[in-house]
Design a protein around this motif. Structure first.
Motif, PDB file in Angstrom:
ATOM      1  N   ALA A 138       3.442   9.673 -52.626  1.00 59.11           N
ATOM      2  CA  ALA A 138       2.873   8.333 -52.838  1.00 59.11           C
ATOM      3  C   ALA A 138       1.351   8.360 -52.762  1.00 59.11           C
ATOM      4  CB  ALA A 138       3.438   7.358 -51.814  1.00 59.11           C
ATOM      5  N   GLU A 139       0.810   9.253 -51.937  1.00 57.65           N
ATOM      6  CA  GLU A 139      -0.635   9.350 -51.792  1.00 57.65           C
ATOM      7  C   GLU A 139      -1.290  10.061 -52.974  1.00 57.65           C
ATOM      8  OE1 GLU A 139      -1.279  11.126 -47.987  1.00 57.65           O
ATOM      9  OE2 GLU A 139      -0.481   9.389 -46.892  1.00 57.65           O
ATOM     10  N   TYR A 140      -0.473  10.647 -53.834  1.00 52.56           N
ATOM     11  CA  TYR A 140      -0.975  11.318 -55.042  1.00 52.56           C
ATOM     12  C   TYR A 140      -0.545  10.559 -56.300  1.00 52.56           C
ATOM     13  CZ  TYR A 140      -2.200  15.259 -52.041  1.00 52.56           C
ATOM     14  OH  TYR A 140      -2.758  16.063 -51.056  1.00 52.56           O
ATOM     15  N   GLN A 141      -0.211   9.281 -56.128  1.00 54.25           N
ATOM     16  CA  GLN A 141       0.185   8.405 -57.238  1.00 54.25           C
ATOM     17  C   GLN A 141       1.359   8.966 -58.045  1.00 54.25           C
ATOM     18  OE1 GLN A 141      -3.500   9.102 -56.909  1.00 54.25           O
ATOM     19  NE2 GLN A 141      -3.089   7.526 -55.390  1.00 54.25           N
ATOM     20  N   THR A 145       5.096   8.821 -59.289  1.00 52.77           N
ATOM     21  CA  THR A 145       6.082   7.778 -59.552  1.00 52.77           C
ATOM     22  C   THR A 145       7.488   8.362 -59.540  1.00 52.77           C
ATOM     23  OG1 THR A 145       4.503   6.566 -60.948  1.00 52.77           O
ATOM     24  CG2 THR A 145       6.846   6.040 -61.211  1.00 52.77           C
ATOM     25  N   LYS A 159       0.215  11.026 -66.142  1.00 55.05           N
ATOM     26  CA  LYS A 159       0.886  10.576 -64.928  1.00 55.05           C
ATOM     27  C   LYS A 159       1.786  11.670 -64.363  1.00 55.05           C
ATOM     28  CE  LYS A 159       0.803   5.623 -65.979  1.00 55.05           C
ATOM     29  NZ  LYS A 159       1.600   4.367 -66.064  1.00 55.05           N
TER      30      LYS A 159
END
Length: 280
Positions: A185-188, A190, A219
């Motif tokens: 989550a801290e590295y975006q 998904t 992404k």
């Protein structure tokens, strides 16, 4: 209206994103719960698209799992912190002395949250203590690092690290202490799943391919499932509410080693990565 410099900046950023590859972590969970699971997880890495494996340290087949993972140092490995033993015919116990986390026979409870199929046998229905969970997590982390030194991160089996804010905070603290703090989550990153039905192999292929085709350039994504090999051993492993374990997990193995899926990933320019690659 945006200024010209702002428009240029936005355009350049958009171009940068579209020029970047799609990154995908394909994570195989539950190594150690069975021999056939161990074999399938390694197969999905050596012959397929799997890029990370999560190992359950107190599980019965952990010694074999550790040996296999040390023979394949290229695989990204995570400690799948566990507080449950959910299968009916095979069980495991805590590594530490933590009576508040066990059923009357000394095994982990089968469930985290209350479940009508297993009345009274959920952690949250019993007298668990934060200090006991920390003690058990430390025991699992330290044995894992002793046996598999190249472990990069931790993850959560059945959501056990999120049963309270205090448990989440404690888990984060341990991850930092043992230098295993790679939180997607801290590295975006998904999370993604099957885009449609996925009971049969053909459904899995169609839904997985549909998901792959919807991933966006620039992404990073995480897909999680559980490879296995259909056979006598895995057919004996199940719990109420999940009885087709053997066929279902064989389907995951077949999916992740399918040439057409591999070709689609190459065609879309998807880069398969592990947790450790997020820090690069």
């Amino acid at each position: 209206m945006k200024s010209i410099p702002a428009l240029i900046t936005a355009t350049l950023f958009s171009f940068y994103l579209t020029a970047q590859p799609i990154q995908l972590i394909v994570r195989g969970d539950d190594m150690g719960f069975s021999h056939s699971g161990n074999v399938a997880l390694i197969k999905a890495f050596t012959e397929g698209i799997e890029s990370s494996i999560e190992v359950i340290v107190p599980s019965p087949w952990f010694p074999e799992a550790a040996k296999m993972l040390n023979e394949h140092r290229g695989i990204d490995v995570g400690i799948h912190l566990a507080l449950t033993s959910e299968w009916d015919n095979i069980k495991w116990r805590p590594l530490a002395q933590v009576p508040g986390l066990t059923d009357p026979d000394g095994y982990f409870f089968p469930m985290i949250y209350p479940n009508a199929n297993y009345p009274g046998l959920a952690i949250l229905q019993n007298k668990w203590k934060l200090e006991d969970i920390e003690k058990e997590f430390r025991a699992q982390i330290e044995l894992a690092l002793k046996k598999i030194p190249h472990i990069s991160h931790i993850s959560s089996h059945m959501g056990c690290t999120s049963i309270s804010k205090e448990v989440s905070a404690m888990t984060k603290r341990l991850a930092k202490e043992y230098k295993l703090d790679i939180d997607p989550a801290e590295y975006q990153v998904t999370g993604v799943g099957y885009d449609g039905a996925h009971r049969t192999l053909e459904e899995k292929k169609k839904s997985f391919a549909s998901m792959l085709n919807k991933l966006e350039k620039g992404k990073t994504y995480l897909f999680v499932d559980h490879p296995g090999l259909d056979g006598e051993e895995l057919r004996a492993i199940h719990h109420i509410g999940y009885t087709n374990v053997s066929a279902d997990r064989q389907g995951v193995t077949d999916l992740w080693t399918d040439p057409a899926i591999n070709a689609l990933i190459a065609e879309r320019g998807i880069r398969l990565i592990g947790y450790k690659d997020l820090k690069k």
